[in-house]
Design a protein around this motif. Structure first.
Motif, short mmCIF file in Angstrom:
data_model
loop_
_atom_site.label_atom_id
_atom_site.label_comp_id
_atom_site.label_asym_id
_atom_site.label_seq_id
_atom_site.Cartn_x
_atom_site.Cartn_y
_atom_site.Cartn_z
N GLU A 592 0.89 -1.60 0.12
CA GLU A 592 -0.02 -0.11 -0.06
C GLU A 592 1.00 1.31 -0.02
OE1 GLU A 592 -2.67 -0.10 3.24
OE2 GLU A 592 -3.75 -1.71 2.37
N ALA A 595 2.55 1.72 -3.46
CA ALA A 595 1.51 2.26 -4.44
C ALA A 595 1.39 3.71 -4.25
CB ALA A 595 0.47 1.32 -4.35
N ALA A 600 4.88 4.01 -10.63
CA ALA A 600 4.68 2.95 -11.35
C ALA A 600 5.81 2.35 -12.04
CB ALA A 600 3.54 2.86 -12.24
N ARG A 603 8.41 0.74 -9.73
CA ARG A 603 7.84 -0.59 -9.48
C ARG A 603 8.06 -1.43 -10.46
NH1 ARG A 603 4.32 -0.62 -5.01
NH2 ARG A 603 2.81 -1.60 -5.99
#
Length: 945
Positions: A592, A595, A600, A603
């Motif tokens: 969590e 994110a 993005a 990751r």
């Protein structure tokens, strides 16, 4: 080596506890330990095992147990060597131990020393040494191993030494006013012999001398009642005299003549949780450490991840042992991870402790060092229990430690306070998530047994979704208790619908798991916080340091620093050296955060680096297992990726053993993350590991994914490789129909690709399947022979020595099955030589095994046994389980042909054990099935009477 027989029989090599084998084998070792370096005749060992009903083969059985024990104690001991521990002595055996290696000799040495001190008037010294000796006892001698009339008195005689030492310890303590020092130990020993009047009389006097007159009289009454009920007698002189002295308030010999002045006994422990359940194993370990003699526990350090229940366990432990600390209990919550950041300063804690201990306000100094000095002076002669909950670091704890060996500190922390272990001798205990049965019991206790029993499946789902974490279970149970009419299945579905997030655990502000985890997260440095978020992207059950470094795109040294901080704060655990894991709920929290705080692209790049690390590492390392085959071409690893390597064959197997579940998870994840070509390549690296360890079902599952991935990626070469590998898995599972279908599918694809180097390998695989059709089929040796010969021609045209060796071996096997053993021997001798030249140990072993079978067919069992022993050594060296079974079955056949039925049966029994252990259903046409091996065993009774 260390041995323990005062209680359960145990042995250690360094820090590794040894498996001492079946009960009779352990009993042999126990008798040898009790005799402590003295020779024990064979007749006595036989009597110990069988008493009056010993079989005529008893002596051989004892010899076999001794041989097995030697291999347990010294696994590298050459065959038939004596070794340094267990030696032959005349007609018996002797275990070469001393006081440093076994508790029974150490106990006796301490008792002698204590008796000598008491004889010269040093009762205080004697008390300390007696207590050290008695703490070596963890139960009756050789607990659980007392089968016969001979062995029982032998072990009972050792128990009597303990009882005698406890009696002498009590006398010495009563003579010098140290009753409290021996009371817990004597009480524990006396409980093991409830009818021993002399010892229970001493216990009565010790209780009285320690200020527990009421308990002393209660001890007298309970002992008198037991004597009347079980023996029908009244108390003897010693017990009656002890009662009279307590009733007359006579001070025991040597005790102070005047009563001590009243003292303040604080009782600050919080209320014990009425719904406490589980943690039996953890509490047992803590209590055992408290009673240990070699290193008495004065500081118990309980660490664990947020929500593991550290405070609850600490309080329960404190209540369990509070009666051992009659001077009171101190408790403080140090608020080391308080969300407001307001950890309690040691000076503030000490002021509260000093007031609780009765120090007047005007005597409490302002300086921390002076406060610590006064605190330690007040506790110096006390038996006090101090609980320091939720410590952040060692700095908070050190000033609060008493300077007394008679006090116990119980400290809890999310961090691993290693300095307390190294500098202060603290005993560390880590609380992991609860075992499943204990987690179920916790839910049942909070919701009611009836409600839980109505929906056991829902309870199991709740336990699983809560990850067996006590705090999460408590949160969900509280919600369920608030709504008694809501089915537990609905609550379980609510947790599952949260899909791995923490939304289902935000019941209220005080129990929100996000808030609890955030208290630890906020203490991290920025670098470690990024490590925490990024490592949650890892899709395996745990992660190695090397993989973590590649995922982060940093050198291993930098990754190690971040991981060290995460383990100190217990947000991750290093469950094995160099391997780290999240609790599922902590990982959900980290995902969590990631994110929310990481882009993005960051990751996605991290996940790509991780997949590259696993693929290149697995590819590098599996080359050590697969033999001289050309490697599969791979793209260069991404920047920041540092692939791993292995030193040798065994190191390669160990790497795959450690990473197996990670690689398996990664194959499936790579497909869903849009990297099917890499998923297929990664799956192919696992084949040799699966084959060596007999993990044929896992092999088939992973290669089904690999084949699907190759087809999804449009990788025709990968598709052929995956078809061949999957066919191999089905072949080992004795499903040759599916294996043959896959190989037939590969043939036209190879022709389409013009892949000449692969064609003979597929032909050889088809021949393997045709010649080994499994337990329910019929082999087609003529057709198999044609395929082997075609494969040989193809490999010879490309000067492929490895392929030629494979094909010649196959031709030799077919010749043997077709009734031509002499021709088979010539061919197999050639294949073995070729395998040796290229360093293929597994191929050499396989050729030797079939050579042994051929010589057996020709009636040459002695020559056959020689070849089969060589094959067995090689197969064991490469961990080829199916090959081991085949070798052992044939070796048993050879020994049976030589009329050595005991050795034959031993070989067959070992083969059967390997098949059962590794879930093998078929070990080839010779190894056969477990049922066929059992038929051999039952059809050849032992020659030993």
């Amino acid at each position: 080596m260390r041995f323990s027989v005062l209680g359960p029989l145990r042995a250690w090599r360094g820090d590794e506890e040894l498996d001492l084998g079946p009960r009779q084998q352990r009993l042999v070792l126990a008798v040898l330990l009790v005799r402590a370096g003295q020779p024990v005749p064979l007749s006595e060992l036989v009597d110990a095992l069988w008493d009056e009903d010993a079989p005529s083969s008893a002596v051989n059985v004892v010899h076999r147990h001794v041989g097995q024990l030697r291999r347990v104690l010294e696994p590298d001991l050459p065959l038939r060597a004596t070794g340094r521990w267990l030696v032959r002595d005349g007609s018996g055996y002797r275990l070469l131990v001393d006081a440093d290696s076994t508790d029974v000799l150490r106990f006796r040495a301490l008792v002698v020393r204590a008796a000598e001190a008491a004889a010269r008037g040093g009762n205080a010294e004697a008390v300390a040494v007696y207590v050290a000796a008695l703490r070596l006892w963890r139960g009756p001698c050789a607990l659980g191993l007392r089968p016969s009339s001979w062995a029982d008195p032998t072990f009972t005689a050792v128990d009597r030494e303990c009882l005698s030492a406890a009696t002498d310890a009590a006398d010495a303590a009563l003579a010098c006013g140290l009753a409290r020092d021996v009371l817990p130990t004597v009480r524990a020993v006396a409980a093991r012999d409830p009818l021993n009047e002399e010892l229970h009389a001493r216990l009565v006097l010790l209780l009285s001398a320690s200020g527990h007159q009421a308990e002393a009289l209660a001890e007298y009454r309970s002992t008198a009642a037991r004597l009347a009920a079980e023996l029908g007698v009244d108390p003897g002189p010693a017990l009656r005299d002890a009662q009279r002295r307590v009733l007359r308030q006579q001070v025991p010999i040597g005790a102070p003549a005047e009563a001590e002045p009243p003292v303040v006994r604080p009782a600050q422990l919080p209320r014990d949780l009425s719904t406490f359940s589980g943690r039996d194993g953890d509490l047992t370990r803590m209590l055992t450490a408290l009673d240990a003699a070699d290193l008495p526990m004065t500081i118990a350090l309980i660490d664990g991840m947020p929500g593991a229940g550290k405070t609850t366990v600490a309080v329960r432990l404190a209540y369990e042992v509070a009666n051992r600390y009659p001077d009171g209990q101190l408790f403080v919550n140090l608020r080391g991870f308080d969300p407001g950041g307001s950890a309690v300063e040691p000076a503030e804690v000490l002021r509260g402790f000093l007031y609780a201990l009765g120090a007047p306000g005007d005597r409490v100094p302002a300086d921390l060092a002076e406060q610590t000095g006064l605190y330690r002076a007040l506790l110096r002669d006390k038996r006090m229990l101090v609980v320091l909950d939720n410590a952040r670091d060692v700095r908070q704890v050190l000033p609060l430690l008493p300077d007394s060996p008679h006090c116990l500190v119980i400290a809890t922390s999310r961090n691993r306070l290693t300095d307390l272990v190294t500098d202060e001798g603290a005993h560390p205990f880590t609380l992991d998530p609860m075992p499943v049965p204990e987690a179920r019991a916790m839910v049942a206790l909070r919701l009611g047994v009836a409600r839980s029993a109505r929906e056991p499946e829902a309870v199991d789902r709740i336990v699983a979704m809560c990850g067996r974490l006590p705090l999460a279970l408590a949160v969900v149970a509280a919600r369920a208790a608030t709504y008694p009419d809501v089915p537990l299945s609905s609550i379980a579905k609510e947790l599952e619908d949260a899909q791995g997030s923490l939304d289902a655990f935000g019941f209220d502000d005080t129990s929100d798991l996000r808030a609890v985890f955030s208290w630890s997260y906020r203490t991290l440095t920025p670098g470690s916080a990024r490590v925490f978020r990024m490592l949650a992207l890892h899709w395996g059950p745990d992660i190695s340091l090397a993989a973590g470094a590649s995922l982060l795109g940093v050198p291993p040294r930098e990754a190690r620093a971040g991981l060290a901080e995460l383990t100190r704060t217990r947000l991750m655990t290093e469950h094995k050296p160099g391997r780290y894991q999240f609790h599922d709920l902590v990982r959900a929290y980290a995902l969590e955060l990631g994110a929310e705080l990481d882009s993005a692209d960051e990751r996605r790049e991290a996940e790509s680096r991780l997949l590259d690390h696993l693929l290149h590492s697995a590819n590098n390392i599996h080359l050590l297992l697969r033999g001289p085959r050309p490697p599969v071409p791979l793209d260069d690893p991404l920047p920041g990726v540092t692939p791993e390597t292995a030193r040798d064959y065994d190191d390669a197997l160990a790497w795959f053993g450690a990473e197996r579940h990670v690689v398996e998870s990664s194959v499936a994840t790579a497909i869903t993350h849009g990297a099917p070509a890499k998923a297929c390549q990664l799956a192919l690296t696992m084949q040799q590991f699966y084959q060596r360890h007999g993990l044929h079902h896992s092999w088939s599952v992973v290669m089904e994914l690999g084949l699907k991935a190759a087809r999804e990626a449009g990788d025709r070469y990968g598709e052929v490789r995956a078809q061949r590998s999957l066919a191999g898995a089905y072949y080992y599972l004795a499903d040759n129909q599916r294996a043959l279908a896959l190989l037939r599918e590969a043939e036209p694809l190879i022709e389409e690709l013009g892949w000449d180097s692969e064609r003979p390998y597929v032909q050889r695989n088809i021949a393997d399947v045709l010649s080994y059709t499994g337990p329910s089929g019929i082999a087609d040796y003529p057709t198999a022979l044609e395929y082997y010969q075609n494969a040989l021609e193809g490999h010879r045209a490309m000067a492929n020595d490895h392929g030629m060796a494979l094909s010649i071996e196959g031709i030799g096997e077919c010749k043997l099955r077709l009734g031509q053993p002499e021709a088979a021997i010539a061919l197999l001798t050639r294949s073995a030589a070729l395998y040796r030249e290229i360093g293929d140990r597994n191929g050499t072993a396989s050729s030797f095994a079939t050579l042994g079978e051929a010589h057996l067919v020709l009636g040459r069992p002695e020559i056959a046994a020689t070849h089969l022993m060589a094959a067995l050594v090689l197969h064991r060296g490469v961990h080829e389980r199916r090959g081991e079974v085949n070798d052992l079955v044939l070796l048993g056949d050879a020994r049976a042909a030589l009329q050595d039925l005991d050795t034959a049966r031993a070989a067959w029994e070992e083969a059967l054990a390997i098949m059962v252990e590794h879930h093998l259903t078929w070990a080839g046409p010779t190894g056969g099935t477990p049922a066929e091996i059992r038929d051999r065993i039952e059809g050849h009774p032992s020659h030993t009477p």
